[in-house]
Enzyme design. Structure first.
Site: not given
Length: 775
Positions: A422-423, A500, A583, A631, A725
């Site tokens: 994952s980014p 991304q 964002y 996303r 993680r």
């Protein structure tokens, strides 16, 4: 103590007999509205584990119940003309009347007073009671009298069901799905004694209405079900135990959750809710009776711990509520998943899935039964399914392949497996340049076995960064730095690498998480101006952004286009546009943050307008043979924010604009959010979007084991899984998980090959030791 149980269901009867068994001096009365040895209902189901628990607490009762049980291991699916069967599931069924009769008899043996044909209208009718157990069912009068204290949250679910029985015997827990001109019906079928079977018929409300069943009485509804399920019934009639046949016998399930479980009434009596009065769990996993028994056991356990004395009741009830709340919510969440699966299978799975995958999805519907758990239950069935799944992925094999290790192709990009790094923001760039740190960080994970490695959110302009240490792609130097990393990964691994692109918007110009006041807090100096859809700051006392003008919208769109061109020139295989987490683009999509009154505000269509303009402009310059994903935050977790239903419409809009996949995250749009966490807690969003929007998805969030990934991919809930993680903790997470589940047919980087067999041997040794300890 003087104890009164209001309601003679499993909870009240079992608690009464357990307490009397331990302390015969207690004066215990169970009050029931029905006649002696009379009740209603067909069969109830619970697991072998529940029976083991009951044996510990009262062997006599457990043994008698066990003798009356019908036990089965198999689950059978009848769907689209096929019959599929899986074994090893360990359920037990018993007639509700038989179960209550056993409990009533045991209560009488122990000296519990049973008072029948008496309505329990109020807890105040028993002023001499030290403890009142309100076990008076889902429509509890006692709960309703004290609604301000108990604060029940009651949700009526959309499906309709009718609870019937038949003398046709089935040797497996059977699920029969039948299609009509208006939609699908499903029957939950299980034998509970030597000559009777429960036969629950369920369907979405719109299907129920379309067939006119809202106007049908019980006799007409039974005739309809007999005709619909004639093949399974083989001529046997369906029966109802309703006391009359006038009016509809179709029900809607009510989910009950109470904030408070007990109180002290005006007489000084302690009143505690138990069983369906305090919580309900859908029959899709047969857990209502289980919860009732375990409530009774836990309250008895607390009295054993604190002492069977009236002075200890407050301490007992506080501990009881705390102990049961966690376990109950866990089981209710699983029951909710199972219930929701049956509610949406008409729209999501029945048409789209072949019987093999439909069966897998149904078996894992609660997310409590995982891929490896299915292997323990029925290894042969699962391995045959793994082979079937691999063949659907165009892999011809005689050896079972875990679904996460099957390949996946998007446009010209062939991923070797379904795992994505994952980014993840690293906050380690200088002037937006990805340096040696990023080469090591991304390169090591590319060697770690994942099919796709994603670069963290990269800004198209300096003001688009979250922190001063976030990477960018607004100049040639940054492009060259990424070219170096991409080239290294292509030369040294068979992983693909994606980037991304995103703009921080109102969440920019902040500290790194470990500096200053922490994440999302403004820098102490050298801040840059923020922009957003509107002027609402992310943090309550944060910096207010400026609402973008039309000129600003055009400028940022052009910056995204230029960054896209640089990403293509750097050689990236995959491009993702970040429209989540509050964002800039997310701030336009969510009504919580977009208060505009122009063509970019208001309706969801308008709020999507600018993000779609950016995406279309990027898609026009990004190579056609390479994929693009989006996303999104599929749930804002705030009233009035984006919901999963909205997310389906968002996905459809991006699909129409040329998106290949939706990366399904959630939250981080508002500090007011109240997410419901848990393992794979965001996967249902990927599932819903995949089925309802008809676009491939990436599942993210609390996915930490191969077991999770295999379950998600095999059930068709998503096409890829992005692991965050766990990949920070272990760059070779994918290789490690392959070894953990015993899958050795996976390529390692040649210089690392000597470690492969040792890792596999370590896991094999640990598994052998664990099995030996269990024996």
């Amino acid at each position: 103590m003087n104890i009164v149980c209001l309601g003679g269901g499993p909870a009240g009867l079992y608690f009464g007999l357990l307490m009397k068994l331990r302390h015969p001096q207690h004066d215990i009365t169970v009050v029931e509205r029905n006649h002696p040895y009379d009740t209603f209902g067909w069969g109830v189901v619970f697991s072998d584990a529940t029976m083991e628990n009951m044996r510990v607490w009262d062997t006599t009762t457990a043994t008698e119940i066990q003798h009356a049980f019908n036990h089965w291991d198999d689950i059978e699916l009848r769907f689209k003309g096929q019959t599929l069967r899986s074994s090893g599931h360990g359920f037990v069924g018993i007639g509700r009347k038989k179960l209550l009769n056993i409990l009533q008899k045991r209560c009488e043996q122990l000296g519990v007073k049973l008072v029948f044909e008496t309505e329990a209208n109020s807890d105040n009718d028993y002023p001499d009671a030290d403890l009142i157990i309100a076990s008076d069912g889902i429509n509890s009068r006692i709960r309703d009298l004290h609604v301000d204290v108990f604060k029940p949250d009651i949700v009526t679910r959309p499906n309709r069901y009718i609870w019937l029985g038949t003398n046709r015997l089935f040797d497996a827990f059977t699920f029969d799905f039948q299609k009509t001109e208006h939609g699908w019906f499903q029957a939950h079928i299980y034998k509970f004694d030597s000559d009777t079977t429960t036969f629950i018929v369920e369907c979405p409300e719109h299907v129920w209405l379309a067939h006119g069943l809202d106007k049908a009485d019980s006799t007409e509804s039974i005739a309809f079900c007999e005709k619909l399920f004639a093949e399974s019934l083989q001529g046997a009639p369906l029966m109802t135990n309703a006391r009359h046949l006038r009016g509809s016998a179709w029900l809607s399930f009510q989910r009950v959750v109470c904030e408070q479980w007990w109180l002290k009434n005006q007489n000084g009596s302690h009143v505690v809710l138990m069983g369906d009065a305090v919580h309900t769990a859908h029959f899709a996993i047969g857990s209502g009776t289980k919860l009732a028994f375990e409530d009774a056991i836990e309250l008895t356990r607390q009295f054993d711990q604190y002492g069977h004395d009236a002075s200890q009741i407050t301490n007992v009830l506080n501990s009881y509520q705390e102990a049961r709340r966690i376990e109950t919510l866990r089981l209710q969440n699983a029951a909710w998943n199972a219930m929701e699966w049956f509610e949406v299978c008409d729209a999501r799975y029945c048409e789209q899935f072949e019987p093999e995958q439909f069966m897998y999805s149904m078996l894992t519907r609660s997310q409590r039964i995982s891929h490896e758990n299915l292997r323990l239950r029925d290894k042969t069935w699962l391995e045959n399914y793994e082979k079937w799944f691999a063949e659907k992925a165009n892999v011809q094999t005689d050896v079972p392949i875990p679904p996460m290790f099957t390949p996946y192709q998007v446009r010209s990009v062939a991923l070797k497996n379904r795992v994505v790094v994952s980014p993840m923001a690293q906050y380690s760039a200088v002037d937006g340049i990805a340096g040696d740190y990023h080469l090591v960080h991304l390169g090591s994970r590319a060697l770690g076995g994942a099919g796709l490695v994603m670069v963290e959110m990269t800004a198209p302009c300096p003001e688009g960064r979250i922190t001063p240490y976030c990477p960018g792609l607004w100049n040639g130097v940054q492009q060259q730095a990424f070219t170096r990393i991409v080239s290294w990964i292509h030369q040294n691994s068979d992983a693909k690498i994606g980037i991304q692109l995103g703009h921080a918007g109102p969440k920019g110009s902040t500290n790194r998480p470990w500096e200053g006041k922490g994440a999302n807090h403004p820098l102490e100096d050298h801040n840059w101006p923020l922009c957003s859809a509107s002027t609402e700051p992310y943090m309550p006392n944060g910096t207010a952004p400026a609402a973008l003008t039309h000129a600003g919208l055009e400028e940022i769109r052009n910056e995204f286009v230029q960054a896209t061109c640089r990403a293509a020139n750097a050689g990236f295989d995959w491009l993702e546009l970040h429209c989540a987490h509050g964002y800039l683009l997310s701030a336009f999509i969510s009504p919580l943050t977009n208060k505009r009154t122009d063509e970019y505000g208001g309706s969801l269509e308008n709020r999507l307008r600018w993000p779609l303009e950016i995406f279309k402009a990027m898609r026009a310059v990004w190579p056609k043979h390479l994929p693009m994903s989006i996303r999104i935050s599929a749930h804002d977790w705030v009233d009035g924010g984006i919901t999963p239903t909205d997310a389906v419409e968002i996905a459809k809009a991006f699909k129409a604009a040329g998106a290949d996949m939706i990366d399904c995250s959630s939250g981080q749009v508002s500090v007011q959010e109240k997410p419901i966490y848990g393992r794979m807690f965001q996967t249902p969003f990927a599932d819903q979007i995949r089925q309802e929007a008809g676009i491939a998805t990436i599942a993210v969030g609390a996915i930490s084991e191969a077991d999770h990934v295999n379950s998600i991919i095999a059930a068709g809930r998503a096409d890829l899984c992005a692991i965050a993680r766990p990949h920070l903790a272990n760059p070779a997470w994918t290789l490690s998980e392959a070894a953990r589940v015993g899958y050795s047919n996976i390529a390692w980087h040649k210089p690392y090959l000597s470690a492969k067999r040792q890792l596999e041997a370590n896991f094999e040794r640990a598994a052998t030791q664990s099995n030996a300890q269990k024996k």
